[in-house]
Structures are given as structure tokens and as C-alpha cells.
Design a protein around this motif. Structure first.
Motif, short mmCIF file in Angstrom:
data_model
loop_
_atom_site.label_atom_id
_atom_site.label_comp_id
_atom_site.label_asym_id
_atom_site.label_seq_id
_atom_site.Cartn_x
_atom_site.Cartn_y
_atom_site.Cartn_z
N LYS A 92 0.84 -1.20 0.00
CA LYS A 92 0.00 0.00 0.00
C LYS A 92 0.87 1.26 0.00
O LYS A 92 0.57 2.24 -0.70
CB LYS A 92 -0.93 0.02 1.22
N LEU A 93 1.95 1.24 0.80
CA LEU A 93 2.85 2.38 0.85
C LEU A 93 3.49 2.63 -0.51
O LEU A 93 3.61 3.78 -0.95
CB LEU A 93 3.93 2.13 1.92
N ARG A 94 3.89 1.60 -1.18
CA ARG A 94 4.48 1.73 -2.51
C ARG A 94 3.46 2.32 -3.49
O ARG A 94 3.79 3.19 -4.30
CB ARG A 94 4.95 0.36 -2.99
N HIS A 95 2.23 1.84 -3.40
CA HIS A 95 1.16 2.36 -4.27
C HIS A 95 0.93 3.85 -3.99
O HIS A 95 0.77 4.65 -4.93
CB HIS A 95 -0.12 1.55 -4.06
N ARG A 99 1.37 7.12 -6.51
CA ARG A 99 0.30 8.11 -6.73
C ARG A 99 0.79 9.52 -6.39
O ARG A 99 0.50 10.48 -7.12
CB ARG A 99 -0.92 7.77 -5.89
N LEU A 100 1.53 9.65 -5.31
CA LEU A 100 2.07 10.94 -4.92
C LEU A 100 3.05 11.46 -5.97
O LEU A 100 3.03 12.65 -6.32
CB LEU A 100 2.75 10.85 -3.55
N LEU A 101 3.90 10.60 -6.48
CA LEU A 101 4.84 10.99 -7.52
C LEU A 101 4.10 11.44 -8.78
O LEU A 101 4.47 12.46 -9.41
CB LEU A 101 5.77 9.82 -7.84
N ALA A 102 3.04 10.72 -9.14
CA ALA A 102 2.24 11.11 -10.32
C ALA A 102 1.59 12.46 -10.09
O ALA A 102 1.55 13.32 -11.00
CB ALA A 102 1.20 10.04 -10.61
N LEU A 103 1.06 12.71 -8.90
CA LEU A 103 0.46 14.01 -8.59
C LEU A 103 1.49 15.14 -8.66
O LEU A 103 1.22 16.23 -9.18
CB LEU A 103 -0.19 13.99 -7.21
#
Length: 120
Positions: A92-95, A99-103
Motif C-alpha cells: 500500500k505504501l508503494r502504491h 500516486r504521490l509521484l504522479a500528482l
């Protein structure tokens, strides 16, 4: 003639050794069976001469061993569950990091686009 004599001597030696090996294997098997039977007889004799107190102490020790077994099983299951929860947590942390990197990339793209518009 000498060759025949040596050949016969060689065959007789090989036959003798193979017969000796077979007999030693059979004797080892008989000895192993005898040892098992003797150990079983000793165990039966010890149980037959045991008193009621011996049986009671044996029963309490068995109950203690069973309780320890249940504790070990519980701790093993708990450890497994904790390990699996850590695995799920790291996935979950990796996911979330992806997502944070994409944002962040979207934000930088938007800001760079707005800067280019402002410059024009």
C-alpha cells in the motif's frame, strides 16, 4: 592351468565375500529388531510398575506440554499475521508513493504550462 586355478580362487573369494555381506546384513536386521523389542519391553515394564502418583504427574506434565503447544501455535499464527500485515502495508505504501509521484509530476507540468502562458 594356472589361469584356471587363479580364476577359481578369485570366484571363490568373491562368493565368500558376498555371502559374508548377506549374513552380516541379516544379522544387523535381527539385532535391530531385538533392540526394538527390548526397548518396548522395558517401556511396558516401567508402565506396569508405575504407581498412581506417577500417572498423575505424567498427566499434569502432558497437560503442561499441551498448553505450551497451544501457546506456540498461537504465537506462530500471530507472527504470521503480523508478517502478512507488514507485506500488505508495504505494498500500500508503494502504491501511495507512486500516486504521490504522479500528482507531483502533474503539478509540475501544470505550473510549467502556466509559467509558459504567463511569459507569452
Amino acid at each position: 592351468m594356472l589361469y584356471r586355478l587363479l580364476f577359481c580362487l578369485f570366484l571363490s573369494c568373491s562368493v565368500t565375500f558376498s555371502m559374508a555381506e548377506q549374513s552380516s546384513v541379516e544379522e544387523e536386521g535381527k539385532l535391530a529388531k531385538t533392540v526394538v523389542e527390548l526397548e518396548r519391553s522395558v517401556a511396558v515394564l516401567q508402565l506396569s510398575t508405575a504407581s498412581l502418583g506417577d500417572y498423575q504427574t505424567l498427566a499434569t506434565k502432558m497437560a503442561h506440554v499441551n498448553a505450551l503447544e497451544y501457546r506456540v501455535n498461537f504465537l506462530g499464527n500471530l507472527t504470521f499475521l503480523l508478517f502478512m500485515s507488514l507485506v500488505v502495508f508495504f505494498f500500500k505504501l508503494r502504491h501511495q508513493q507512486k500516486r504521490l509521484l504522479a500528482l507531483e509530476q502533474r503539478e509540475t507540468e501544470k505550473s510549467s504550462q502556466q509559467e509558459s502562458k504567463d511569459v507569452k
